[in-house]
Design an enzyme around this catalytic site. Structure first.
Site, PDB file in Angstrom:
ATOM      1  N   GLY A  38       0.748  -1.238   0.124  1.00 55.85           N
ATOM      2  CA  GLY A  38      -0.119  -0.017   0.172  1.00 55.85           C
ATOM      3  C   GLY A  38       1.016   1.148   0.251  1.00 55.85           C
ATOM      4  O   GLY A  38       1.007   1.970   1.083  1.00 55.85           O
ATOM      5  N   TYR A  39       1.515   1.653  -1.210  1.00 55.65           N
ATOM      6  CA  TYR A  39       2.321   2.821  -1.262  1.00 55.65           C
ATOM      7  C   TYR A  39       1.477   3.930  -2.091  1.00 55.65           C
ATOM      8  O   TYR A  39       1.295   4.960  -1.486  1.00 55.65           O
ATOM      9  CB  TYR A  39       3.411   2.464  -2.098  1.00 55.65           C
ATOM     10  CG  TYR A  39       4.855   1.908  -1.367  1.00 55.65           C
ATOM     11  CD1 TYR A  39       4.495   1.132  -0.089  1.00 55.65           C
ATOM     12  CD2 TYR A  39       6.036   2.049  -1.656  1.00 55.65           C
ATOM     13  CE1 TYR A  39       5.544   0.850   0.594  1.00 55.65           C
ATOM     14  CE2 TYR A  39       7.148   1.823  -1.059  1.00 55.65           C
ATOM     15  CZ  TYR A  39       6.851   1.162   0.009  1.00 55.65           C
ATOM     16  OH  TYR A  39       7.988   0.456   0.793  1.00 55.65           O
ATOM     17  N   SER A  40       1.265   3.789  -3.392  1.00 57.57           N
ATOM     18  CA  SER A  40       0.573   4.665  -4.346  1.00 57.57           C
ATOM     19  C   SER A  40      -0.856   5.288  -3.873  1.00 57.57           C
ATOM     20  O   SER A  40      -1.569   4.222  -3.180  1.00 57.57           O
ATOM     21  CB  SER A  40       0.567   4.101  -5.977  1.00 57.57           C
ATOM     22  OG  SER A  40       1.698   3.797  -5.938  1.00 57.57           O
ATOM     23  N   SER A  84      -1.470  -3.782  -6.042  1.00 56.90           N
ATOM     24  CA  SER A  84      -1.626  -5.209  -6.733  1.00 56.90           C
ATOM     25  C   SER A  84      -2.049  -6.238  -5.898  1.00 56.90           C
ATOM     26  O   SER A  84      -1.391  -6.444  -4.676  1.00 56.90           O
ATOM     27  CB  SER A  84      -0.174  -5.877  -7.226  1.00 56.90           C
ATOM     28  OG  SER A  84       0.396  -4.672  -8.266  1.00 56.90           O
ATOM     29  N   GLU A 144      12.109  -4.008  -4.433  1.00 54.22           N
ATOM     30  CA  GLU A 144      11.228  -4.177  -5.344  1.00 54.22           C
ATOM     31  C   GLU A 144      11.719  -3.970  -6.857  1.00 54.22           C
ATOM     32  O   GLU A 144      11.649  -4.564  -7.981  1.00 54.22           O
ATOM     33  CB  GLU A 144      10.048  -3.117  -5.311  1.00 54.22           C
ATOM     34  CG  GLU A 144       8.921  -3.240  -6.330  1.00 54.22           C
ATOM     35  CD  GLU A 144       7.741  -2.340  -5.895  1.00 54.22           C
ATOM     36  OE1 GLU A 144       7.680  -1.365  -4.840  1.00 54.22           O
ATOM     37  OE2 GLU A 144       6.906  -2.360  -6.449  1.00 54.22           O
TER      38      GLU A 144
HETATM   39  C1  LIG Z   1       0.914  -2.773 -13.012  1.00 50.95           C
HETATM   40  C2  LIG Z   1       0.936  -2.106 -11.737  1.00 50.95           C
HETATM   41  C3  LIG Z   1       1.073  -2.430 -10.485  1.00 50.95           C
HETATM   42  C4  LIG Z   1       1.312  -1.662  -9.454  1.00 50.95           C
HETATM   43  N1  LIG Z   1       1.189  -2.181  -8.184  1.00 50.95           N
HETATM   44  C5  LIG Z   1       1.376  -1.449  -7.157  1.00 50.95           C
HETATM   45  C6  LIG Z   1       1.314  -1.891  -6.081  1.00 50.95           C
HETATM   46  O1  LIG Z   1       1.152  -3.126  -5.678  1.00 50.95           O
HETATM   47  N2  LIG Z   1       1.221  -0.931  -4.675  1.00 50.95           N
HETATM   48  C7  LIG Z   1       1.495   0.338  -4.814  1.00 50.95           C
HETATM   49  O2  LIG Z   1       1.487   1.233  -4.074  1.00 50.95           O
HETATM   50  N3  LIG Z   1       1.598   0.960  -6.273  1.00 50.95           N
HETATM   51  C8  LIG Z   1       1.522   0.043  -7.464  1.00 50.95           C
HETATM   52  N4  LIG Z   1       1.728   0.469  -8.539  1.00 50.95           N
HETATM   53  C9  LIG Z   1       1.700   1.903  -8.849  1.00 50.95           C
HETATM   54  C10 LIG Z   1       2.965   2.560  -9.392  1.00 50.95           C
HETATM   55  O3  LIG Z   1       3.918   2.498  -8.610  1.00 50.95           O
HETATM   56  C11 LIG Z   1       2.654   3.892  -9.830  1.00 50.95           C
HETATM   57  O4  LIG Z   1       1.860   3.773 -11.074  1.00 50.95           O
HETATM   58  C12 LIG Z   1       4.006   4.511 -10.206  1.00 50.95           C
HETATM   59  O5  LIG Z   1       4.979   4.991  -9.214  1.00 50.95           O
HETATM   60  C13 LIG Z   1       3.632   6.070 -10.981  1.00 50.95           C
HETATM   61  O6  LIG Z   1       2.882   6.751 -10.477  1.00 50.95           O
HETATM   62  P1  LIG Z   1       1.656   7.370 -10.901  1.00 50.95           P
HETATM   63  O7  LIG Z   1       0.935   6.065 -11.613  1.00 50.95           O
HETATM   64  O8  LIG Z   1       0.898   8.168  -9.857  1.00 50.95           O
HETATM   65  O9  LIG Z   1       2.060   8.221 -12.395  1.00 50.95           O
HETATM   66  P2  LIG Z   1       2.431   9.784 -12.237  1.00 50.95           P
HETATM   67  O10 LIG Z   1       3.443  10.080 -11.107  1.00 50.95           O
HETATM   68  O11 LIG Z   1       1.280  10.454 -12.277  1.00 50.95           O
HETATM   69  O12 LIG Z   1       3.189   9.855 -13.423  1.00 50.95           O
HETATM   70  C14 LIG Z   1       2.659  10.225 -14.814  1.00 50.95           C
HETATM   71  C15 LIG Z   1       3.950  10.310 -15.700  1.00 50.95           C
HETATM   72  O13 LIG Z   1       4.577  11.448 -15.464  1.00 50.95           O
HETATM   73  C16 LIG Z   1       5.845  11.120 -15.487  1.00 50.95           C
HETATM   74  N5  LIG Z   1       6.786  11.745 -14.375  1.00 50.95           N
HETATM   75  C17 LIG Z   1       6.097  11.909 -13.052  1.00 50.95           C
HETATM   76  N6  LIG Z   1       7.147  12.469 -12.320  1.00 50.95           N
HETATM   77  C18 LIG Z   1       8.308  12.918 -13.185  1.00 50.95           C
HETATM   78  C19 LIG Z   1       9.378  13.559 -13.006  1.00 50.95           C
HETATM   79  N7  LIG Z   1       9.702  13.948 -11.842  1.00 50.95           N
HETATM   80  N8  LIG Z   1      10.039  13.682 -14.189  1.00 50.95           N
HETATM   81  C20 LIG Z   1       9.917  13.087 -15.277  1.00 50.95           C
HETATM   82  N9  LIG Z   1       8.601  12.292 -15.341  1.00 50.95           N
HETATM   83  C21 LIG Z   1       8.119  12.337 -14.294  1.00 50.95           C
HETATM   84  C22 LIG Z   1       6.103   9.620 -15.311  1.00 50.95           C
HETATM   85  O14 LIG Z   1       7.269   8.968 -15.707  1.00 50.95           O
HETATM   86  C23 LIG Z   1       4.763   9.124 -15.830  1.00 50.95           C
HETATM   87  O15 LIG Z   1       5.183   8.902 -17.235  1.00 50.95           O
HETATM   88  C24 LIG Z   1       1.474  -0.183  -9.566  1.00 50.95           C
HETATM   89  C25 LIG Z   1       1.390   0.012 -10.923  1.00 50.95           C
HETATM   90  C26 LIG Z   1       1.237  -0.647 -12.056  1.00 50.95           C
HETATM   91  C27 LIG Z   1       1.134  -0.075 -13.657  1.00 50.95           C
END
Ligand SMILES: Cc1cc2nc3c(=O)[nH]c(=O)nc-3n(C[C@H](O)[C@H](O)[C@H](O)COP(=O)(O)OP(=O)(O)OC[C@H]3O[C@@H](n4cnc5c(N)ncnc54)[C@H](O)[C@@H]3O)c2cc1C
Length: 393
Positions: A131-133, A165, A248
Protein backbone atom coordinates in the site's frame (compact mmCIF):
# COMPACT_ATOMS: atom_id res chain seq x y z
CA UNK A 1 36.18 -31.99 -2.89
CA UNK A 2 35.67 -28.40 -1.67
CA UNK A 3 32.78 -27.49 0.64
CA UNK A 4 31.04 -25.78 -2.27
CA UNK A 5 31.41 -28.83 -4.51
CA UNK A 6 29.98 -31.00 -1.73
CA UNK A 7 27.11 -28.55 -1.35
CA UNK A 8 26.45 -28.72 -5.10
CA UNK A 9 26.40 -32.52 -5.09
CA UNK A 10 24.02 -32.65 -2.11
CA UNK A 11 21.77 -29.95 -3.58
CA UNK A 12 21.62 -31.71 -6.93
CA UNK A 13 20.68 -35.00 -5.28
CA UNK A 14 18.04 -33.35 -3.09
CA UNK A 15 16.47 -31.49 -6.02
CA UNK A 16 16.44 -34.61 -8.20
CA UNK A 17 14.61 -36.46 -5.44
CA UNK A 18 12.24 -33.71 -4.33
CA UNK A 19 11.33 -31.52 -7.31
CA UNK A 20 8.24 -33.18 -8.84
CA UNK A 21 8.21 -33.71 -12.61
CA UNK A 22 5.13 -31.43 -12.92
CA UNK A 23 7.20 -28.56 -11.48
CA UNK A 24 9.89 -28.61 -14.17
CA UNK A 25 9.77 -26.69 -17.45
CA UNK A 26 8.39 -23.27 -18.44
CA UNK A 27 5.72 -21.72 -16.22
CA UNK A 28 3.26 -19.11 -17.42
CA UNK A 29 2.85 -15.94 -15.30
CA UNK A 30 -0.75 -16.79 -14.47
CA UNK A 31 0.28 -20.21 -13.12
CA UNK A 32 2.58 -18.75 -10.44
CA UNK A 33 2.07 -19.94 -6.88
CA UNK A 34 1.47 -16.96 -4.59
CA UNK A 35 0.68 -18.84 -1.37
CA UNK A 36 -1.46 -17.25 1.35
CA UNK A 37 -4.46 -18.34 3.38
CA UNK A 38 -6.47 -19.00 0.22
CA UNK A 39 -3.59 -20.36 -1.84
CA UNK A 40 -4.39 -22.07 -5.12
CA UNK A 41 -2.06 -24.54 -6.81
CA UNK A 42 -1.84 -25.61 -10.44
CA UNK A 43 -1.48 -29.25 -9.31
CA UNK A 44 -1.05 -31.09 -5.98
CA UNK A 45 2.62 -31.46 -6.95
CA UNK A 46 3.01 -27.66 -6.87
CA UNK A 47 1.69 -27.63 -3.29
CA UNK A 48 4.18 -30.32 -2.35
CA UNK A 49 7.02 -28.43 -4.07
CA UNK A 50 6.23 -25.27 -2.06
CA UNK A 51 6.02 -27.26 1.19
CA UNK A 52 9.35 -28.94 0.54
CA UNK A 53 11.18 -25.78 -0.51
CA UNK A 54 9.57 -23.77 2.32
CA UNK A 55 10.54 -26.35 4.96
CA UNK A 56 14.16 -26.10 3.79
CA UNK A 57 14.06 -22.31 3.72
CA UNK A 58 14.95 -22.32 0.05
CA UNK A 59 12.14 -19.95 -0.94
CA UNK A 60 14.40 -17.35 0.76
CA UNK A 61 17.80 -19.02 0.49
CA UNK A 62 19.94 -16.25 1.97
CA UNK A 63 17.74 -15.31 4.93
CA UNK A 64 19.05 -16.43 8.32
CA UNK A 65 18.03 -19.94 9.39
CA UNK A 66 16.80 -18.61 12.75
CA UNK A 67 13.91 -16.99 10.85
CA UNK A 68 13.32 -20.17 8.80
CA UNK A 69 15.36 -18.93 5.82
CA UNK A 70 17.88 -21.14 4.03
CA UNK A 71 20.88 -19.64 5.85
CA UNK A 72 22.98 -20.03 2.69
CA UNK A 73 26.03 -17.96 1.85
CA UNK A 74 25.97 -15.93 -1.36
CA UNK A 75 28.08 -18.58 -3.11
CA UNK A 76 25.82 -21.41 -1.93
CA UNK A 77 22.75 -19.47 -3.05
CA UNK A 78 24.27 -19.12 -6.53
CA UNK A 79 24.88 -22.88 -6.62
CA UNK A 80 21.27 -23.51 -5.60
CA UNK A 81 20.03 -21.11 -8.32
CA UNK A 82 22.16 -22.81 -10.97
CA UNK A 83 21.00 -26.28 -9.89
CA UNK A 84 17.37 -25.13 -10.03
CA UNK A 85 18.03 -23.77 -13.53
CA UNK A 86 19.72 -27.04 -14.56
CA UNK A 87 16.56 -29.06 -13.92
CA UNK A 88 14.32 -26.20 -15.19
CA UNK A 89 12.58 -26.08 -11.81
CA UNK A 90 9.63 -23.73 -11.62
CA UNK A 91 9.66 -21.14 -8.81
CA UNK A 92 8.10 -22.76 -5.74
CA UNK A 93 6.72 -19.40 -4.61
CA UNK A 94 6.08 -15.92 -6.02
CA UNK A 95 5.87 -13.53 -3.11
CA UNK A 96 5.92 -9.82 -2.28
CA UNK A 97 6.85 -11.06 1.20
CA UNK A 98 10.07 -12.65 -0.07
CA UNK A 99 10.92 -9.98 -2.66
CA UNK A 100 10.01 -6.84 -0.73
CA UNK A 101 8.79 -6.98 2.85
CA UNK A 102 11.20 -9.64 4.16
CA UNK A 103 14.39 -7.70 3.34
CA UNK A 104 12.87 -4.58 4.96
CA UNK A 105 11.93 -6.54 8.09
CA UNK A 106 15.43 -8.01 8.30
CA UNK A 107 16.89 -4.50 8.16
CA UNK A 108 14.34 -2.52 10.22
CA UNK A 109 12.03 -4.97 12.06
CA UNK A 110 12.10 -5.77 15.76
CA UNK A 111 13.16 -9.24 16.84
CA UNK A 112 9.49 -10.04 17.57
CA UNK A 113 8.39 -8.91 14.11
CA UNK A 114 11.09 -11.00 12.43
CA UNK A 115 10.14 -14.10 14.42
CA UNK A 116 6.46 -13.58 13.76
CA UNK A 117 6.38 -12.68 10.07
CA UNK A 118 9.48 -14.09 8.35
CA UNK A 119 8.77 -17.84 8.84
CA UNK A 120 5.23 -17.36 7.48
CA UNK A 121 6.66 -15.60 4.44
CA UNK A 122 9.22 -18.35 3.82
CA UNK A 123 6.51 -21.04 3.92
CA UNK A 124 4.16 -18.96 1.75
CA UNK A 125 1.43 -18.96 4.40
CA UNK A 126 0.59 -15.26 4.28
CA UNK A 127 0.23 -13.30 1.06
CA UNK A 128 1.23 -9.62 1.20
CA UNK A 129 0.30 -6.57 -0.82
CA UNK A 130 1.91 -3.14 -1.01
CA UNK A 131 0.00 0.00 0.00
CA UNK A 132 2.22 2.80 -1.29
CA UNK A 133 0.59 4.67 -4.22
CA UNK A 134 -2.39 6.98 -3.79
CA UNK A 135 -4.44 8.93 -6.33
CA UNK A 136 -2.26 12.01 -5.65
CA UNK A 137 1.01 10.22 -4.84
CA UNK A 138 2.74 7.98 -7.41
CA UNK A 139 6.09 9.25 -8.64
CA UNK A 140 5.89 11.82 -5.86
CA UNK A 141 5.32 9.07 -3.29
CA UNK A 142 6.14 11.19 -0.25
CA UNK A 143 2.94 13.17 -0.95
CA UNK A 144 0.79 10.36 0.55
CA UNK A 145 -2.25 11.54 2.51
CA UNK A 146 -3.59 8.35 4.13
CA UNK A 147 -3.77 9.42 7.75
CA UNK A 148 -3.03 7.43 10.93
CA UNK A 149 -4.48 9.05 14.04
CA UNK A 150 -2.82 8.21 17.36
CA UNK A 151 -5.25 6.53 19.79
CA UNK A 152 -2.80 5.46 22.48
CA UNK A 153 -2.04 1.77 21.93
CA UNK A 154 -3.26 1.83 18.30
CA UNK A 155 -3.87 4.09 15.30
CA UNK A 156 -7.03 4.68 13.33
CA UNK A 157 -6.24 4.78 9.63
CA UNK A 158 -8.32 6.59 7.00
CA UNK A 159 -7.57 7.13 3.32
CA UNK A 160 -7.21 5.54 -0.07
CA UNK A 161 -4.51 3.62 -1.90
CA UNK A 162 -4.52 2.84 -5.61
CA UNK A 163 -2.90 0.34 -7.98
CA UNK A 164 -2.54 -2.07 -5.03
CA UNK A 165 -1.51 -5.30 -6.79
CA UNK A 166 -3.55 -8.32 -5.62
CA UNK A 167 -5.13 -6.36 -2.74
CA UNK A 168 -8.27 -8.45 -3.20
CA UNK A 169 -6.25 -11.66 -2.75
CA UNK A 170 -3.74 -10.59 -0.12
CA UNK A 171 -3.94 -11.47 3.59
CA UNK A 172 -1.86 -8.57 4.94
CA UNK A 173 -0.64 -5.21 3.67
CA UNK A 174 2.56 -3.23 4.22
CA UNK A 175 1.44 0.33 4.06
CA UNK A 176 2.69 3.92 4.19
CA UNK A 177 0.62 6.24 6.39
CA UNK A 178 1.00 9.85 7.48
CA UNK A 179 1.57 10.03 11.22
CA UNK A 180 2.64 13.70 11.38
CA UNK A 181 0.75 16.09 9.13
CA UNK A 182 2.82 19.12 10.20
CA UNK A 183 6.31 17.75 9.51
CA UNK A 184 8.04 18.15 6.10
CA UNK A 185 6.47 15.53 3.83
CA UNK A 186 9.28 12.93 3.97
CA UNK A 187 9.48 13.15 7.75
CA UNK A 188 5.85 12.50 8.74
CA UNK A 189 5.42 9.04 7.21
CA UNK A 190 5.34 5.68 9.02
CA UNK A 191 5.52 2.12 7.70
CA UNK A 192 2.86 -0.16 9.21
CA UNK A 193 1.51 -3.69 8.73
CA UNK A 194 -2.08 -4.85 9.08
CA UNK A 195 -4.46 -7.65 8.22
CA UNK A 196 -6.62 -7.01 5.13
CA UNK A 197 -9.54 -8.60 6.99
CA UNK A 198 -9.52 -5.77 9.59
CA UNK A 199 -12.94 -4.06 9.60
CA UNK A 200 -12.94 -0.95 7.40
CA UNK A 201 -10.67 -2.31 4.62
CA UNK A 202 -12.33 -2.63 1.21
CA UNK A 203 -10.93 -3.26 -2.25
CA UNK A 204 -12.24 -2.59 -5.74
CA UNK A 205 -10.44 -4.27 -8.69
CA UNK A 206 -9.29 -2.16 -11.66
CA UNK A 207 -9.11 -3.76 -15.10
CA UNK A 208 -5.81 -3.53 -16.98
CA UNK A 209 -5.37 -2.99 -20.74
CA UNK A 210 -4.60 -6.75 -20.97
CA UNK A 211 -8.14 -7.50 -19.79
CA UNK A 212 -6.93 -8.88 -16.48
CA UNK A 213 -7.59 -7.33 -13.11
CA UNK A 214 -4.66 -7.91 -10.80
CA UNK A 215 -4.79 -4.62 -8.96
CA UNK A 216 -7.22 -2.56 -6.93
CA UNK A 217 -8.33 0.65 -5.37
CA UNK A 218 -8.04 0.06 -1.63
CA UNK A 219 -10.06 2.04 0.90
CA UNK A 220 -9.46 2.44 4.64
CA UNK A 221 -12.35 3.64 6.80
CA UNK A 222 -11.48 3.82 10.51
CA UNK A 223 -9.12 0.84 10.31
CA UNK A 224 -7.51 -0.11 13.64
CA UNK A 225 -3.75 -0.74 13.39
CA UNK A 226 -1.82 -1.99 16.41
CA UNK A 227 1.25 0.01 17.41
CA UNK A 228 3.32 -3.19 17.62
CA UNK A 229 2.99 -3.38 13.83
CA UNK A 230 5.01 -0.23 13.19
CA UNK A 231 8.21 -1.17 11.30
CA UNK A 232 11.21 1.05 12.01
CA UNK A 233 10.96 4.40 13.76
CA UNK A 234 7.77 6.49 14.01
CA UNK A 235 7.73 9.20 11.29
CA UNK A 236 10.83 7.70 9.63
CA UNK A 237 8.92 5.24 7.45
CA UNK A 238 10.40 6.88 4.36
CA UNK A 239 13.74 5.14 5.12
CA UNK A 240 11.99 1.75 5.23
CA UNK A 241 9.96 2.61 2.11
CA UNK A 242 13.07 3.50 0.08
CA UNK A 243 14.96 0.40 1.23
CA UNK A 244 12.03 -1.78 0.23
CA UNK A 245 11.72 0.02 -3.13
CA UNK A 246 15.32 -0.88 -3.98
CA UNK A 247 14.42 -4.56 -3.52
CA UNK A 248 11.20 -4.14 -5.50
CA UNK A 249 13.04 -2.45 -8.37
CA UNK A 250 15.68 -5.17 -8.48
CA UNK A 251 12.92 -7.79 -8.52
CA UNK A 252 11.09 -6.08 -11.41
CA UNK A 253 14.40 -5.68 -13.25
CA UNK A 254 15.00 -9.43 -12.86
CA UNK A 255 12.04 -10.03 -15.18
CA UNK A 256 14.35 -8.90 -17.98
CA UNK A 257 16.90 -11.48 -16.90
CA UNK A 258 14.59 -14.45 -16.45
CA UNK A 259 12.07 -13.96 -19.22
CA UNK A 260 9.95 -16.97 -18.24
CA UNK A 261 8.13 -19.08 -20.80
CA UNK A 262 9.74 -20.57 -23.92
CA UNK A 263 12.80 -18.90 -25.52
CA UNK A 264 11.82 -16.34 -28.17
CA UNK A 265 14.02 -18.03 -30.82
CA UNK A 266 12.21 -21.33 -30.29
CA UNK A 267 8.78 -19.69 -30.52
CA UNK A 268 9.83 -17.95 -33.75
CA UNK A 269 11.24 -21.16 -35.24
CA UNK A 270 7.99 -23.01 -34.53
CA UNK A 271 5.91 -20.24 -36.09
CA UNK A 272 8.08 -19.29 -39.08
CA UNK A 273 10.26 -22.33 -39.77
CA UNK A 274 13.95 -22.79 -40.58
CA UNK A 275 16.00 -22.04 -43.71
CA UNK A 276 18.28 -24.63 -45.36
CA UNK A 277 20.99 -23.99 -42.79
CA UNK A 278 18.52 -24.63 -39.94
CA UNK A 279 18.34 -20.93 -38.97
CA UNK A 280 15.17 -18.94 -38.46
CA UNK A 281 13.92 -18.23 -41.97
CA UNK A 282 13.49 -14.48 -41.38
CA UNK A 283 16.89 -12.71 -41.26
CA UNK A 284 15.70 -9.38 -39.86
CA UNK A 285 13.82 -10.97 -37.01
CA UNK A 286 16.70 -13.37 -36.41
CA UNK A 287 19.07 -10.42 -35.95
CA UNK A 288 16.68 -8.66 -33.55
CA UNK A 289 16.27 -11.82 -31.47
CA UNK A 290 20.05 -12.35 -31.36
CA UNK A 291 20.52 -8.71 -30.27
CA UNK A 292 17.99 -9.11 -27.49
CA UNK A 293 19.45 -12.44 -26.27
CA UNK A 294 22.98 -10.96 -26.18
CA UNK A 295 21.72 -7.99 -24.16
CA UNK A 296 19.82 -10.37 -21.86
CA UNK A 297 22.96 -12.46 -21.28
CA UNK A 298 24.96 -9.31 -20.45
CA UNK A 299 22.17 -8.15 -18.15
CA UNK A 300 22.18 -11.52 -16.34
CA UNK A 301 25.87 -11.04 -15.60
CA UNK A 302 25.27 -7.44 -14.48
CA UNK A 303 22.54 -8.66 -12.10
CA UNK A 304 24.93 -11.22 -10.65
CA UNK A 305 27.69 -8.65 -10.22
CA UNK A 306 25.35 -6.22 -8.47
CA UNK A 307 24.09 -9.06 -6.24
CA UNK A 308 27.69 -9.68 -5.15
CA UNK A 309 28.26 -5.96 -4.57
CA UNK A 310 25.10 -5.71 -2.45
CA UNK A 311 26.19 -8.67 -0.35
CA UNK A 312 29.62 -7.07 0.12
CA UNK A 313 27.91 -3.76 1.00
CA UNK A 314 29.68 -2.10 -1.94
CA UNK A 315 26.64 -1.33 -4.11
CA UNK A 316 25.51 2.23 -4.72
CA UNK A 317 21.98 2.67 -3.30
CA UNK A 318 20.74 3.94 -6.69
CA UNK A 319 21.96 0.88 -8.62
CA UNK A 320 18.51 -0.74 -8.27
CA UNK A 321 17.14 2.03 -10.54
CA UNK A 322 19.55 0.99 -13.27
CA UNK A 323 18.49 -2.67 -13.01
CA UNK A 324 14.82 -1.70 -12.90
CA UNK A 325 15.10 0.55 -15.94
CA UNK A 326 17.11 -1.82 -18.10
CA UNK A 327 15.34 -5.04 -17.04
CA UNK A 328 11.84 -3.71 -17.63
CA UNK A 329 12.76 -2.22 -21.02
CA UNK A 330 14.37 -5.57 -21.93
CA UNK A 331 11.25 -7.50 -20.96
CA UNK A 332 9.18 -5.16 -23.14
CA UNK A 333 11.54 -5.82 -26.06
CA UNK A 334 11.25 -9.59 -25.55
CA UNK A 335 7.46 -9.42 -25.79
CA UNK A 336 7.59 -7.16 -28.86
CA UNK A 337 9.64 -9.93 -30.50
CA UNK A 338 7.20 -12.62 -29.39
CA UNK A 339 4.45 -10.62 -31.07
CA UNK A 340 6.55 -10.24 -34.23
CA UNK A 341 7.35 -13.96 -34.22
CA UNK A 342 3.70 -14.92 -33.76
CA UNK A 343 2.49 -12.89 -36.77
CA UNK A 344 -1.27 -12.48 -37.21
CA UNK A 345 -1.99 -15.35 -34.77
CA UNK A 346 -0.38 -13.35 -31.97
CA UNK A 347 -2.99 -10.63 -32.42
CA UNK A 348 -5.89 -12.98 -31.77
CA UNK A 349 -7.62 -11.98 -28.54
CA UNK A 350 -9.84 -14.99 -27.93
CA UNK A 351 -10.08 -18.62 -28.97
CA UNK A 352 -8.37 -21.92 -28.34
CA UNK A 353 -5.60 -21.54 -30.91
CA UNK A 354 -4.21 -18.42 -29.23
CA UNK A 355 -4.92 -19.67 -25.67
CA UNK A 356 -7.34 -16.76 -25.31
CA UNK A 357 -4.90 -14.21 -26.64
CA UNK A 358 -2.08 -15.16 -24.26
CA UNK A 359 0.74 -13.68 -26.38
CA UNK A 360 -1.09 -10.39 -26.87
CA UNK A 361 -2.24 -10.14 -23.25
CA UNK A 362 1.26 -10.87 -21.92
CA UNK A 363 2.68 -8.27 -24.34
CA UNK A 364 0.20 -5.65 -23.15
CA UNK A 365 0.98 -6.53 -19.52
CA UNK A 366 4.65 -5.68 -20.09
CA UNK A 367 3.63 -2.09 -20.88
CA UNK A 368 3.17 -1.71 -17.12
CA UNK A 369 6.73 -2.90 -16.34
CA UNK A 370 8.09 0.57 -16.97
CA UNK A 371 5.43 2.12 -14.68
CA UNK A 372 5.14 -0.23 -11.67
CA UNK A 373 7.70 0.20 -8.92
CA UNK A 374 8.52 3.70 -10.26
CA UNK A 375 8.40 4.76 -13.92
CA UNK A 376 11.32 4.57 -16.35
CA UNK A 377 11.45 8.40 -16.45
CA UNK A 378 11.83 8.52 -12.68
CA UNK A 379 14.54 5.83 -12.74
CA UNK A 380 16.41 7.84 -15.40
CA UNK A 381 16.21 10.91 -13.16
CA UNK A 382 17.69 8.92 -10.26
CA UNK A 383 20.44 7.46 -12.47
CA UNK A 384 21.27 10.92 -13.85
CA UNK A 385 21.41 12.54 -10.44
CA UNK A 386 22.88 9.87 -8.17
CA UNK A 387 24.92 7.57 -10.43
CA UNK A 388 26.07 9.93 -13.19
CA UNK A 389 25.99 13.01 -10.94
CA UNK A 390 24.65 15.18 -13.75
CA UNK A 391 23.47 18.65 -12.78
CA UNK A 392 19.72 19.00 -12.03
CA UNK A 393 17.33 20.81 -14.38
C1 LIG B 1 0.86 -3.05 -12.95
C2 LIG B 1 1.07 -2.09 -11.83
C3 LIG B 1 1.13 -2.57 -10.54
C4 LIG B 1 1.30 -1.69 -9.48
N1 LIG B 1 1.30 -2.20 -8.20
C5 LIG B 1 1.39 -1.35 -7.15
C6 LIG B 1 1.28 -1.85 -5.82
O1 LIG B 1 1.13 -3.05 -5.59
N2 LIG B 1 1.31 -0.98 -4.80
C7 LIG B 1 1.49 0.37 -5.00
O2 LIG B 1 1.55 1.10 -4.02
N3 LIG B 1 1.59 0.88 -6.26
C8 LIG B 1 1.54 0.05 -7.33
N4 LIG B 1 1.62 0.56 -8.61
C9 LIG B 1 1.70 2.00 -8.80
C10 LIG B 1 3.03 2.51 -9.35
O3 LIG B 1 4.02 2.49 -8.35
C11 LIG B 1 2.77 3.92 -9.89
O4 LIG B 1 1.89 3.79 -10.99
C12 LIG B 1 4.05 4.60 -10.34
O5 LIG B 1 4.88 4.90 -9.25
C13 LIG B 1 3.75 5.91 -11.12
O6 LIG B 1 2.90 6.73 -10.41
P1 LIG B 1 1.56 7.30 -11.08
O7 LIG B 1 0.83 6.18 -11.70
O8 LIG B 1 0.86 8.11 -10.05
O9 LIG B 1 2.07 8.22 -12.27
P2 LIG B 1 2.55 9.74 -12.17
O10 LIG B 1 3.49 9.88 -11.03
O11 LIG B 1 1.35 10.62 -12.18
O12 LIG B 1 3.35 9.91 -13.51
C14 LIG B 1 2.70 10.18 -14.76
C15 LIG B 1 3.78 10.38 -15.82
O13 LIG B 1 4.61 11.50 -15.47
C16 LIG B 1 5.97 11.11 -15.44
N5 LIG B 1 6.66 11.79 -14.35
C17 LIG B 1 6.21 11.99 -13.07
N6 LIG B 1 7.12 12.66 -12.35
C18 LIG B 1 8.19 12.87 -13.17
C19 LIG B 1 9.45 13.50 -13.00
N7 LIG B 1 9.81 14.05 -11.84
N8 LIG B 1 10.29 13.54 -14.07
C20 LIG B 1 9.93 12.97 -15.26
N9 LIG B 1 8.73 12.38 -15.48
C21 LIG B 1 7.89 12.32 -14.45
C22 LIG B 1 5.96 9.61 -15.16
O14 LIG B 1 7.15 9.00 -15.63
C23 LIG B 1 4.73 9.17 -15.93
O15 LIG B 1 5.05 8.97 -17.28
C24 LIG B 1 1.46 -0.30 -9.70
C25 LIG B 1 1.41 0.19 -11.01
C26 LIG B 1 1.22 -0.68 -12.08
C27 LIG B 1 1.15 -0.13 -13.46
Amino acid sequence: MTDLERFRAETRAWLEAHCPAECRGPMADDEMIWGGRDATFKTPAHKLWLERMGARGWTAPEWPAEYSGGGLSREEAKVLASELRRIKAQPALASFGVWMLGPALLAFGTEEQKKRFLPEIVRGEIRWCQGYSEPGAGSDLAAIQTKAEDKGDHWIVNGQKIWTSYADKADWIFCLVRTDADAPKHLGISFVLFDMKTPGVTTRPITLISGKSPFCETFFDDVRVEKENLVGTLNRGWDVAKYLLAHERTMIGAMGEVGGGRPVGQVALDAIGADEAGRLDEPMLRARIADMEIDAAAFRLAMERVGDQVKAKQAHPAIASMLKYYGSELNKRRHELLMAAGGADALEWEGERSHDGKTARDWLRTKANSIEGGTSEVQLNIIAKHLLQLPGA
